[in-house]
Design a protein around this motif. Structure first.
Motif, PDB file in Angstrom:
ATOM      1  N   GLN A  99       0.682   5.796  -1.397  1.00  0.00           N
ATOM      2  CA  GLN A  99      -0.208   6.913  -1.695  1.00  0.00           C
ATOM      3  C   GLN A  99      -0.977   6.669  -2.994  1.00  0.00           C
ATOM      4  O   GLN A  99      -0.415   6.217  -3.993  1.00  0.00           O
ATOM      5  CB  GLN A  99       0.574   8.214  -1.787  1.00  0.00           C
ATOM      6  CG  GLN A  99       1.049   8.723  -0.437  1.00  0.00           C
ATOM      7  CD  GLN A  99       1.401  10.200  -0.483  1.00  0.00           C
ATOM      8  OE1 GLN A  99       0.580  11.061  -0.805  1.00  0.00           O
ATOM      9  NE2 GLN A  99       2.653  10.504  -0.147  1.00  0.00           N
ATOM     10  N   LEU A 118       0.837  -1.199   0.000  1.00  0.00           N
ATOM     11  CA  LEU A 118       0.000   0.000   0.000  1.00  0.00           C
ATOM     12  C   LEU A 118       0.871   1.248   0.000  1.00  0.00           C
ATOM     13  O   LEU A 118       1.844   1.336   0.747  1.00  0.00           O
ATOM     14  CB  LEU A 118      -0.912   0.002   1.226  1.00  0.00           C
ATOM     15  CG  LEU A 118      -1.908  -1.152   1.336  1.00  0.00           C
ATOM     16  CD1 LEU A 118      -2.687  -1.075   2.639  1.00  0.00           C
ATOM     17  CD2 LEU A 118      -2.859  -1.169   0.148  1.00  0.00           C
ATOM     18  N   THR A 165      -1.490   9.632   5.944  1.00  0.00           N
ATOM     19  CA  THR A 165      -1.274   8.209   6.202  1.00  0.00           C
ATOM     20  C   THR A 165       0.167   7.828   5.913  1.00  0.00           C
ATOM     21  O   THR A 165       0.797   7.087   6.681  1.00  0.00           O
ATOM     22  CB  THR A 165      -2.230   7.353   5.354  1.00  0.00           C
ATOM     23  OG1 THR A 165      -3.579   7.695   5.672  1.00  0.00           O
ATOM     24  CG2 THR A 165      -2.015   5.867   5.607  1.00  0.00           C
ATOM     25  N   PHE A 183      -5.420   6.362   1.103  1.00  0.00           N
ATOM     26  CA  PHE A 183      -4.008   6.494   1.472  1.00  0.00           C
ATOM     27  C   PHE A 183      -3.480   7.815   0.912  1.00  0.00           C
ATOM     28  O   PHE A 183      -3.102   7.917  -0.243  1.00  0.00           O
ATOM     29  CB  PHE A 183      -3.213   5.318   0.909  1.00  0.00           C
ATOM     30  CG  PHE A 183      -1.873   5.081   1.563  1.00  0.00           C
ATOM     31  CD1 PHE A 183      -0.916   6.082   1.633  1.00  0.00           C
ATOM     32  CD2 PHE A 183      -1.563   3.841   2.099  1.00  0.00           C
ATOM     33  CE1 PHE A 183       0.322   5.860   2.225  1.00  0.00           C
ATOM     34  CE2 PHE A 183      -0.328   3.590   2.693  1.00  0.00           C
ATOM     35  CZ  PHE A 183       0.620   4.606   2.756  1.00  0.00           C
ATOM     36  N   VAL A 206      -6.554  -0.364   3.271  1.00  0.00           N
ATOM     37  CA  VAL A 206      -5.991   0.918   3.700  1.00  0.00           C
ATOM     38  C   VAL A 206      -6.605   1.327   5.043  1.00  0.00           C
ATOM     39  O   VAL A 206      -5.902   1.767   5.959  1.00  0.00           O
ATOM     40  CB  VAL A 206      -6.237   2.010   2.644  1.00  0.00           C
ATOM     41  CG1 VAL A 206      -5.773   3.376   3.173  1.00  0.00           C
ATOM     42  CG2 VAL A 206      -5.522   1.678   1.348  1.00  0.00           C
ATOM     43  N   GLN A 217      -4.738   2.159   8.503  1.00  0.00           N
ATOM     44  CA  GLN A 217      -4.884   3.444   9.182  1.00  0.00           C
ATOM     45  C   GLN A 217      -5.213   3.272  10.663  1.00  0.00           C
ATOM     46  O   GLN A 217      -4.696   4.016  11.508  1.00  0.00           O
ATOM     47  CB  GLN A 217      -5.966   4.276   8.488  1.00  0.00           C
ATOM     48  CG  GLN A 217      -5.546   4.783   7.122  1.00  0.00           C
ATOM     49  CD  GLN A 217      -6.709   5.373   6.334  1.00  0.00           C
ATOM     50  OE1 GLN A 217      -7.853   4.929   6.451  1.00  0.00           O
ATOM     51  NE2 GLN A 217      -6.422   6.374   5.519  1.00  0.00           N
TER      52      GLN A 217
END
Length: 261
Positions: free
Chosen positions: A45, A43, A79, A75, A52, A56
């Motif tokens: 951006q 994962l 994050t 994301f 996701v 988080q």
């Protein structure tokens, strides 16, 4: 506070093997590490989805000074920054990309019920000794979910304090429990969003100051009325059912912690 499971020990051993760091940058884990959740992809951006969101929840305690990580399944930069802080705190490559190495560390930290290594649902449930998650303004399931989110922030706070134990003296309170202990009528404890903390190795002021870095939008400690024996932390900015939503409220005057910090 609980002992690590055999699963955590196995994962830690695997990470120590030669070449493990090289393998970690390629992809997310191929096999489930425990009974909670398994990530199937790396994962970074721009990604979105429930994976996701699950990430988080676990890195929200690394939000940085005065910040929060929105658990929205998207994301973005906040994050990524939290992932970098999480990685740095545990001696991983700090690139803001969640891959095998990052997920393995999370697997090592969590139990099969998704709670972090050093906190449990039992510590956060009804503070008057009755147990359970009913009797507040939210459903039992949502209240319990809120408790999970604050536990992961507590795990981050504990890490930043040198992995010294933190003790929860009050977590979720039902309406009747809140009245019994004289809690505020709009207390965040009613939502499963709050925890009162003490420590035998760290001062209350050390806890209150450190909490500013770990995604807590409510902090009350020494010098605030009724809080000279513990530090209260909560997630009020993330509670959309409460009139205090989207506000940060910090007050521990004896520790130099205030709303403007």
């Amino acid at each position: 506070m609980r002992m690590n499971t055999l699963t955590r020990a196995i994962v830690a051993f695997a990470l120590a093997l030669p070449g493990a760091a090289i393998a970690t940058v390629v992809a997310a884990p191929a096999a489930q590490a425990d009974g909670c959740y398994t990530w199937q992809r790396t994962l970074s951006q721009g990604r979105s989805g429930d994976d996701v969101r699950q990430l988080q929840i676990r890195v929200a305690g690394w939000a940085g000074a005065g910040g929060i990580v929105r658990v929205d399944g998207r994301f973005g930069p906040e994050t990524a920054a939290a992932v970098r802080r999480f990685q740095s705190a545990y001696g991983l490559r700090s690139d803001g990309i969640a891959g095998r190495q990052t997920f393995n560390k999370i697997y090592q930290l969590q139990d099969n019920d998704c709670t972090p290594a050093h906190f449990s649902y039992r510590e956060l449930d009804d503070g008057c000794g009755r147990g359970g998650w009913s009797g507040g303004p939210l459903s039992a399931d949502r209240t319990r979910a809120n408790a999970l989110r604050i536990m992961w922030k507590l795990e981050a706070l504990r890490r930043s304090l040198g992995d010294q134990p933190l003790y929860v003296t009050s977590g979720f309170r039902s309406g009747s429990c809140n009245r019994q202990v004289g809690g505020a009528s709009d207390s965040q404890h009613l939502y499963g969003n709050a925890a009162d903390l003490t420590s035998r190795t760290r001062s209350l002021c050390q806890i209150a100051r450190a909490a500013r870095e770990h995604g807590f939008s409510g902090i009350y400690g020494p010098g605030y009325p009724g809080h000279d024996s513990h530090v209260h932390v909560d997630l009020r900015r993330e509670n959309n059912d409460d009139r205090t939503a989207n506000r940060t409220s910090w007050s521990a005057p004896d520790c130099g912690v205030g709303a403007g910090d």
